[in-house]
Design a protein around this motif. Structure first.
Motif, PDB file in Angstrom:
ATOM      1  N   GLY A  43       0.710  -1.279   0.014  1.00 24.58           N
ATOM      2  CA  GLY A  43       0.007   0.100   0.080  1.00 24.58           C
ATOM      3  C   GLY A  43       0.920   1.266  -0.036  1.00 24.58           C
ATOM      4  O   GLY A  43       0.507   2.261  -0.736  1.00 24.58           O
ATOM      5  N   GLU A  44       1.984   1.084   0.761  1.00 26.43           N
ATOM      6  CA  GLU A  44       2.762   2.569   0.636  1.00 26.43           C
ATOM      7  C   GLU A  44       3.523   2.705  -0.652  1.00 26.43           C
ATOM      8  O   GLU A  44       3.185   3.760  -0.997  1.00 26.43           O
ATOM      9  CB  GLU A  44       3.852   2.223   2.025  1.00 26.43           C
ATOM     10  CG  GLU A  44       4.819   3.651   1.937  1.00 26.43           C
ATOM     11  CD  GLU A  44       5.798   3.436   3.226  1.00 26.43           C
ATOM     12  OE1 GLU A  44       6.446   4.419   3.573  1.00 26.43           O
ATOM     13  OE2 GLU A  44       5.640   2.557   3.906  1.00 26.43           O
ATOM     14  N   ARG A  45       3.676   1.663  -1.286  1.00 33.65           N
ATOM     15  CA  ARG A  45       4.265   1.961  -2.677  1.00 33.65           C
ATOM     16  C   ARG A  45       3.006   2.727  -3.668  1.00 33.65           C
ATOM     17  O   ARG A  45       3.571   3.302  -4.317  1.00 33.65           O
ATOM     18  CB  ARG A  45       5.006   0.769  -3.235  1.00 33.65           C
ATOM     19  CG  ARG A  45       6.334   0.272  -2.406  1.00 33.65           C
ATOM     20  CD  ARG A  45       6.943  -0.481  -3.149  1.00 33.65           C
ATOM     21  NE  ARG A  45       6.445  -1.833  -3.485  1.00 33.65           N
ATOM     22  CZ  ARG A  45       6.265  -2.843  -2.635  1.00 33.65           C
ATOM     23  NH1 ARG A  45       6.965  -2.790  -1.498  1.00 33.65           N
ATOM     24  NH2 ARG A  45       5.440  -4.130  -2.911  1.00 33.65           N
ATOM     25  N   ALA A  46       2.109   1.755  -3.186  1.00 36.15           N
ATOM     26  CA  ALA A  46       0.923   2.249  -4.221  1.00 36.15           C
ATOM     27  C   ALA A  46       0.547   3.712  -4.129  1.00 36.15           C
ATOM     28  O   ALA A  46       0.209   4.545  -4.919  1.00 36.15           O
ATOM     29  CB  ALA A  46      -0.243   1.323  -3.916  1.00 36.15           C
ATOM     30  N   ILE A  47       0.632   4.382  -2.789  1.00 35.78           N
ATOM     31  CA  ILE A  47       0.299   5.555  -2.383  1.00 35.78           C
ATOM     32  C   ILE A  47       1.493   6.579  -3.056  1.00 35.78           C
ATOM     33  O   ILE A  47       1.015   7.599  -3.611  1.00 35.78           O
ATOM     34  CB  ILE A  47       0.276   5.921  -0.806  1.00 35.78           C
ATOM     35  CG1 ILE A  47      -1.091   5.136  -0.526  1.00 35.78           C
ATOM     36  CG2 ILE A  47       0.121   7.293  -0.667  1.00 35.78           C
ATOM     37  CD1 ILE A  47      -1.387   5.166   1.110  1.00 35.78           C
ATOM     38  N   GLU A  48       2.564   6.191  -2.983  1.00 35.03           N
ATOM     39  CA  GLU A  48       3.843   7.102  -3.621  1.00 35.03           C
ATOM     40  C   GLU A  48       3.588   7.008  -5.041  1.00 35.03           C
ATOM     41  O   GLU A  48       3.572   8.238  -5.599  1.00 35.03           O
ATOM     42  CB  GLU A  48       5.118   6.283  -3.120  1.00 35.03           C
ATOM     43  CG  GLU A  48       5.444   6.840  -1.711  1.00 35.03           C
ATOM     44  CD  GLU A  48       6.706   5.886  -1.369  1.00 35.03           C
ATOM     45  OE1 GLU A  48       7.391   5.167  -2.134  1.00 35.03           O
ATOM     46  OE2 GLU A  48       6.968   6.065  -0.233  1.00 35.03           O
ATOM     47  N   ASN A  49       3.059   6.012  -5.770  1.00 34.93           N
ATOM     48  CA  ASN A  49       2.931   6.124  -7.185  1.00 34.93           C
ATOM     49  C   ASN A  49       1.644   6.899  -7.637  1.00 34.93           C
ATOM     50  O   ASN A  49       1.616   7.591  -8.420  1.00 34.93           O
ATOM     51  CB  ASN A  49       2.748   4.794  -7.779  1.00 34.93           C
ATOM     52  CG  ASN A  49       3.059   4.726  -9.203  1.00 34.93           C
ATOM     53  OD1 ASN A  49       4.031   5.223  -9.598  1.00 34.93           O
ATOM     54  ND2 ASN A  49       2.033   4.129 -10.032  1.00 34.93           N
ATOM     55  N   ALA A  50       0.671   6.678  -6.543  1.00 34.79           N
ATOM     56  CA  ALA A  50      -0.613   7.795  -6.777  1.00 34.79           C
ATOM     57  C   ALA A  50      -0.075   9.130  -6.604  1.00 34.79           C
ATOM     58  O   ALA A  50      -0.866   9.819  -7.439  1.00 34.79           O
ATOM     59  CB  ALA A  50      -1.773   7.290  -5.878  1.00 34.79           C
ATOM     60  N   HIS A  51       0.893   9.814  -5.795  1.00 35.23           N
ATOM     61  CA  HIS A  51       1.119  10.926  -5.684  1.00 35.23           C
ATOM     62  C   HIS A  51       1.845  11.350  -7.278  1.00 35.23           C
ATOM     63  O   HIS A  51       1.611  12.392  -7.489  1.00 35.23           O
ATOM     64  CB  HIS A  51       2.048  11.015  -4.696  1.00 35.23           C
ATOM     65  CG  HIS A  51       1.461  11.011  -3.451  1.00 35.23           C
ATOM     66  ND1 HIS A  51       1.975  10.799  -2.083  1.00 35.23           N
ATOM     67  CD2 HIS A  51       0.087  10.984  -2.817  1.00 35.23           C
ATOM     68  CE1 HIS A  51       1.370  10.945  -1.087  1.00 35.23           C
ATOM     69  NE2 HIS A  51       0.251  10.868  -1.630  1.00 35.23           N
ATOM     70  N   ARG A  52       2.605  10.239  -7.814  1.00 35.01           N
ATOM     71  CA  ARG A  52       3.382  10.629  -8.832  1.00 35.01           C
ATOM     72  C   ARG A  52       2.423  10.780  -9.957  1.00 35.01           C
ATOM     73  O   ARG A  52       2.450  11.551 -11.080  1.00 35.01           O
ATOM     74  CB  ARG A  52       4.404   9.563  -9.210  1.00 35.01           C
ATOM     75  CG  ARG A  52       5.521   9.658  -8.501  1.00 35.01           C
ATOM     76  CD  ARG A  52       6.864   8.802  -8.764  1.00 35.01           C
ATOM     77  NE  ARG A  52       6.405   7.504  -8.578  1.00 35.01           N
ATOM     78  CZ  ARG A  52       6.634   6.628  -7.529  1.00 35.01           C
ATOM     79  NH1 ARG A  52       7.353   7.197  -6.495  1.00 35.01           N
ATOM     80  NH2 ARG A  52       6.429   5.456  -7.579  1.00 35.01           N
TER      81      ARG A  52
END
Length: 367
Positions: free
Chosen positions: A8-17
């Motif tokens: 989930g943390e990686r997914a959120i970071e990518n959602a920001h990008r």
């Protein structure tokens, strides 16, 4: 939150990008600047400043850019930034009668002291798309004049001289003023808090409430006494020197609505007031404010309060778009545990229902 989900943390970071790329759009197209937003989307900037409770055109333009044009998100950003600022005190009440007027119209009198000033407005335009704006349109130079610096008496003051309208309320010297940005909302609320709430309230919500009063939900029969837009000077009382010092000028829109009032056992028939004030050129907002302000004064004026716009708790608790957005949009966030609980309960109830109705079903099958 989604962080609890595997990866989930990686997914959120990518959602920001992804958001940053979506915000920028096609990079072959020139990036919009804050000056362009401030100068060419001025009414959007004015709304964000008003409902964000912070007069700063550059920050409002930045919030609009960051929010991809979502004005409610931009308002949220401005309020969040405002909460970090130090508080030095309270400015003196602004004198809108001394406004350097850029626009001033009255729907009640044709000839008013200082004259009608149409200024920049959509009121007289044709609602037709203008293809020339897509081609780098350069507008014709308008006839201009310096904004009037002479005091322009309010139209309601003309009615007041003859006692035809209620007196404008005046705060007592030294009286404290509520602050919704620092204290929770409580009921019943005095008019200062109501007006603060309406000034920060969602324009669309206030427009709907104001419209409802015109359609009979509140028995409001209004006339626009006056709308004025222009610059006013802001002053701050400096204790060190013992007098108020000017901090600068801001643009405001003020609306005074004139409403009918049949009187009561103790009050002679007269006109009553509805009031609206907002940052920038915000005419629809201030008119809606004035309509709702008058509706919320129903009990004060001895009128029966039966319509939504006359219900203080209903209006003030639902007008804030940041609060409403948070409550609605939180439904997008994970509710896995809650839903599993609801799902288990529903299955249990359906099983009990089936067992309770099983004999009847068997009887019908036998017949």
């Amino acid at each position: 939150m989604y962080v609890a989900v595997k990866g989930g943390e990686r997914a959120i970071e990518n959602a920001h990008r992804l958001l940053a790329n979506a915000r920028r759009g096609d990079q072959s197209v020139s990036e919009v600047t804050l000056d362009q937003i401030s100068e060419q989307l001025g009414l959007a900037v004015d709304r964000v400043m008003s409902e964000g409770s912070l007069y700063d055109r550059e920050l409002a333009a930045l919030a609009i850019k960051q929010a991809r044009g979502d004005l409610i998100e931009a308002i949220f950003l401005v309020r969040a930034f405002r909460a970090t600022l130090p508080r030095f005190g309270t400015s003196e009440p602004v004198e809108t009668g001394a406004m350097r007027v850029q626009r001033r119209v009255s729907a009640t009198f044709k000839d008013i002291p200082g004259g009608q000033i149409l200024g920049p407005t959509f009121d007289y335009t044709h609602r037709l798309l203008d293809p020339s704006l897509a081609q780098g349109f350069v507008p014709e130079t308008p006839a201009t004049a310096e904004a009037s610096t002479a005091p322009t008496p309010r139209v309601t003051d003309i009615l007041g001289r003859d006692g035809l309208i209620e007196s404008s309320p005046r705060a007592e010297d030294g009286a404290s003023v509520g602050d919704l940005t620092r204290e929770p909302l409580n009921f019943p609320a005095d008019r200062d808090l109501r007006l603060q709430n309406l000034a920060r309230g969602d324009e669309g919500f206030l427009l709907a409430m104001g419209y409802s009063t015109q359609r009979g939900y509140g028995r409001n029969h209004p006339f626009v006494g006056e709308i004025r837009f222009g610059e006013v000077e802001v002053e701050f009382f400096a204790e060190d020197v013992g007098f108020a010092v000017p901090l600068g000028s801001i643009e405001l829109t003020e609306c005074q609505m004139v409403n009918q009032f049949k009187g009561s056992a103790t009050e002679a028939p007269c006109f009553t007031r509805g009031y609206g004030l907002a940052f920038g050129q915000s005419e629809r907002k201030t008119m809606s404010m004035a309509l709702v302000d008058r509706a919320l004064r129903a009990r004060e004026l001895g009128e029966e309060a039966v319509a939504p716009a006359q219900d203080e708790e209903f209006v003030m608790s639902h007008s804030d778009n940041v609060q409403a957005t948070g409550f609605v949009e939180h439904l997008k966030l994970p509710h896995y545990v809650d839903f599993q609980s609801e799902l288990g309960l529903l299955r249990k109830l359906r099983k009990e229902f089936a067992e309770a109705n099983a004999p009847d079903a068997m009887k019908e099958a036998a017949e």
